[in-house]
Write a protein that holds these residues in place. Sequence first.
Motif, PDB file in Angstrom:
ATOM      1  N   ASP A 215      21.207 -44.887   6.367  1.00 25.26           N
ATOM      2  CA  ASP A 215      20.445 -44.785   7.704  1.00 25.26           C
ATOM      3  C   ASP A 215      20.863 -46.110   8.341  1.00 25.26           C
ATOM      4  OD1 ASP A 215      18.805 -46.620   6.613  1.00 25.26           O
ATOM      5  OD2 ASP A 215      17.158 -45.482   6.420  1.00 25.26           O
ATOM      6  N   ASP A 216      20.096 -46.101   9.705  1.00 23.26           N
ATOM      7  CA  ASP A 216      20.289 -47.365  10.445  1.00 23.26           C
ATOM      8  C   ASP A 216      19.752 -48.479  10.075  1.00 23.26           C
ATOM      9  OD1 ASP A 216      17.836 -46.826  11.223  1.00 23.26           O
ATOM     10  OD2 ASP A 216      17.933 -46.318  13.095  1.00 23.26           O
ATOM     11  N   ARG A 234      34.809 -47.210   1.616  1.00 24.71           N
ATOM     12  CA  ARG A 234      34.768 -46.761   3.027  1.00 24.71           C
ATOM     13  C   ARG A 234      33.346 -46.246   3.351  1.00 24.71           C
ATOM     14  NH1 ARG A 234      38.635 -41.288   4.151  1.00 24.71           N
ATOM     15  NH2 ARG A 234      37.377 -40.888   2.285  1.00 24.71           N
ATOM     16  N   TYR A 235      33.120 -46.475   4.357  1.00 26.23           N
ATOM     17  CA  TYR A 235      31.589 -46.348   4.672  1.00 26.23           C
ATOM     18  C   TYR A 235      31.458 -45.645   6.171  1.00 26.23           C
ATOM     19  CZ  TYR A 235      32.130 -50.493   7.934  1.00 26.23           C
ATOM     20  OH  TYR A 235      32.559 -51.312   8.981  1.00 26.23           O
ATOM     21  N   LEU A 236      30.197 -44.755   6.341  1.00 29.43           N
ATOM     22  CA  LEU A 236      29.753 -44.327   7.455  1.00 29.43           C
ATOM     23  C   LEU A 236      28.238 -44.692   7.642  1.00 29.43           C
ATOM     24  CD1 LEU A 236      30.570 -42.335  10.032  1.00 29.43           C
ATOM     25  CD2 LEU A 236      29.533 -40.580   8.737  1.00 29.43           C
ATOM     26  N   LEU A 237      27.931 -45.595   8.435  1.00 36.36           N
ATOM     27  CA  LEU A 237      26.632 -46.116   8.150  1.00 36.36           C
ATOM     28  C   LEU A 237      25.764 -45.917   9.631  1.00 36.36           C
ATOM     29  CD1 LEU A 237      27.334 -49.382   6.250  1.00 36.36           C
ATOM     30  CD2 LEU A 237      26.084 -47.192   5.592  1.00 36.36           C
ATOM     31  N   ALA A 238      24.656 -45.213   9.546  1.00 39.12           N
ATOM     32  CA  ALA A 238      24.105 -45.308  10.771  1.00 39.12           C
ATOM     33  C   ALA A 238      23.696 -46.441  11.695  1.00 39.12           C
ATOM     34  CB  ALA A 238      22.798 -44.385  10.610  1.00 39.12           C
ATOM     35  N   VAL A 239      23.713 -46.752  12.876  1.00 38.36           N
ATOM     36  CA  VAL A 239      23.250 -47.853  13.579  1.00 38.36           C
ATOM     37  C   VAL A 239      22.322 -47.513  14.578  1.00 38.36           C
ATOM     38  CG1 VAL A 239      25.322 -48.880  12.972  1.00 38.36           C
ATOM     39  CG2 VAL A 239      25.203 -47.628  15.110  1.00 38.36           C
ATOM     40  N   PRO A 240      21.501 -48.710  14.770  1.00 45.52           N
ATOM     41  CA  PRO A 240      20.436 -48.383  16.087  1.00 45.52           C
ATOM     42  C   PRO A 240      21.050 -48.067  17.290  1.00 45.52           C
ATOM     43  CG  PRO A 240      20.125 -50.499  14.587  1.00 45.52           C
ATOM     44  CD  PRO A 240      21.499 -49.835  14.353  1.00 45.52           C
ATOM     45  N   SER A 241      20.360 -47.376  18.360  1.00 43.87           N
ATOM     46  CA  SER A 241      21.092 -46.807  19.616  1.00 43.87           C
ATOM     47  C   SER A 241      21.232 -48.253  20.342  1.00 43.87           C
ATOM     48  CB  SER A 241      19.970 -45.832  20.284  1.00 43.87           C
ATOM     49  OG  SER A 241      18.685 -46.758  20.526  1.00 43.87           O
ATOM     50  N   ASN A 242      20.719 -49.168  20.264  1.00 33.96           N
ATOM     51  CA  ASN A 242      21.167 -50.517  20.976  1.00 33.96           C
ATOM     52  C   ASN A 242      22.005 -51.242  20.645  1.00 33.96           C
ATOM     53  OD1 ASN A 242      19.638 -51.522  18.771  1.00 33.96           O
ATOM     54  ND2 ASN A 242      18.066 -52.913  20.137  1.00 33.96           N
ATOM     55  N   THR A 243      22.920 -50.995  19.471  1.00 29.87           N
ATOM     56  CA  THR A 243      23.888 -51.734  19.069  1.00 29.87           C
ATOM     57  C   THR A 243      25.050 -51.918  20.200  1.00 29.87           C
ATOM     58  OG1 THR A 243      23.735 -50.642  16.793  1.00 29.87           O
ATOM     59  CG2 THR A 243      25.934 -51.580  17.374  1.00 29.87           C
ATOM     60  N   LEU A 244      25.502 -53.085  20.239  1.00 33.78           N
ATOM     61  CA  LEU A 244      26.291 -53.642  21.438  1.00 33.78           C
ATOM     62  C   LEU A 244      27.664 -53.174  21.098  1.00 33.78           C
ATOM     63  CD1 LEU A 244      24.950 -56.785  22.740  1.00 33.78           C
ATOM     64  CD2 LEU A 244      24.590 -54.641  23.840  1.00 33.78           C
ATOM     65  N   MET A 245      28.369 -52.547  21.816  1.00 31.75           N
ATOM     66  CA  MET A 245      29.709 -52.294  21.418  1.00 31.75           C
ATOM     67  C   MET A 245      30.740 -52.030  22.486  1.00 31.75           C
ATOM     68  SD  MET A 245      30.244 -49.174  23.028  1.00 31.75           S
ATOM     69  CE  MET A 245      31.411 -48.081  22.273  1.00 31.75           C
TER      70      MET A 245
END
Length: 457
Positions: A215-216, A234-245
Motif C-alpha cells: 500500500d501507499d 520488481r515492484y508495484l507499490l502504491a504511493v500517496p496522491s501528493n507524490t511529486l513527479m
Amino acid sequence: MERRFSARLKELLADATVKPAVVRDLLPRLEYFVEPFAALLATTEQGTHLREYVAGLVSDVQRKNVESIAYHHDQDRQALQKFIGQIAWDHQPHLTELARQVGRQIGEANAVLVFDPSAFAKKGTESVGVQSQWCGRLGKVENCQVGVYLGYVSSVEHTLVNVRLYLPAEWAKDKKRRKKCGVPPEIRFQTRHALALDMLREQGALLPHAWIAGDDEMGRSSKFRSDLRALEERYLLAVPSNTLMQDCEAEAPPYSGYGRPPKVAFTRVDRWTAALPASAWQTIEVRPGAKGPLAVQMVKRRVLAKTERHRVGPEETLVVTREQQADGSFKLDYYLSNAAAETPLAEFGRVAKAEHRIEECLERAKGEAGLAEYQVRTWEGWHHHQTLSLLATWFLIQEARRGKKMDTGTHRPADSHSHRLAAASLAGLQQTRAYSPYDDSSLGAQRTSALLSLEIA
C-alpha cells in the motif's frame, strides 16, 4: 417474483450446506497438519500445547484467547498461558515451515508478495509496542500495536506467511518497558520498511514470485523502493496522491532563447491525473462478474519522482487505476514501478488486484483464526499468538480447498467456518496415525497462462 426468490433461497441454502464427507476425518487431518510444527518445539509438552492452541483457533469458541481455548479443552489456563506468553520458544522456524508449505502447494512463478502494516487498537500502555500511532483500520492516529505482514498471492490462493511487530523508537530505547514485556536484548528499532525487507530476505527464496506489492505506506518510501531495486526485485507499490513527479513523456515548454532550456515541471500525481484527456485511459477487464466482466480504467507513464529529501529518483513507471463508484465519482489509486517500460497495462492490473488481496487475508485470519483476539502483553506472547493464528488460517485454507475439490457439482469453495464448527467438539487432540490427508495431484499449485486470471479461489 416470490417464487423466483424462494427458488433462489433454496439454492443458496443448498450451497451453504457442507456435505458430511467434507468434514469427515477432519481431526486426524488437523493432527497431521500440526505434526511438523509441533516437532520444532523442545518438549512433548510444548507440542501438546501447540496442538491444543491451534485446535482452539480453528474451533467455534467466541473469544480465541488463552483463557477461552483452555476452557474449551477443560483445562486450567495457567499451563497454556505460560506456553504462549512466557516460555521462550522460537516462532521463526514455524513461519519458515509455513512459507515452505505455501510455496510448495500454491506457489507460482508469477505470484506476488504483498507487504502491509496492520494496526490493532489497544487500551492502556502496558502491552508491548503500544502507543499513539497511525491506525490504518480506523483511519486516524490511535493507541494501537502495529504488525507488518507478508502475504502471498497466486492465482490458486492467497494467505499470510509472516509477521513482525513494529516496536516504536520510544519503546526501543525504554529499558524499563522492554524488560517488563520481555523484548529480547538484540531487538533494536527498525522502520516498518526494514521489517518488510527482513521478511523478504528470510522467505523470498521459499516463495516463488515475480512481484513485490504494497500500500501507499510502503510505497511512499523512496529508500524502500531503492532497496528493492538493489535486491533485483520488481515492484508495484502504491504511493500517496501528493507524490511529486515529472512526466518523462511530456514535451518541454518552448525555449525562449534565454538561459537554460525549460524542463517539464514537477507536479502532484493527482493533479497530473486530473489533467489527462479521456482518450488517455484504457479499459482493462480484470475478472468476470455477475453482470459481465468487471473492468478498471488504467494509464501508465514513465516518470521521475521526488524522494523524501526532494531529490530526483531514477526513472520509474507511474500506473494509475480508476474505478467508477455508484455515485458516479471515481476511486483512483496511484502506483510506482521499476518494471520495464514495455510491461503491459494488463500485467500491472493483475498485480494491483493482487495487492488488494492482503486485506482479505487479514480479515480471514481475524474472522476465522482469532488473529486480533489475543490477550497478551509480552513480546513472546504477541509473536506466539500471531504465528499460531497464521498456521490455523493456513489449515482452514487447505480444508476449504479440499472441500471445493470434492464439491464438483456447485464449483463453490467450502465454507471454512463449517470446518471450525467441526473442530468445535475437540476437547483434546488424540494421537492418531500419520497419513497424508491431501492429495498432491489435486491440491498442487494450478498453473495458469491467462495474464488476467485475477479471480482467486
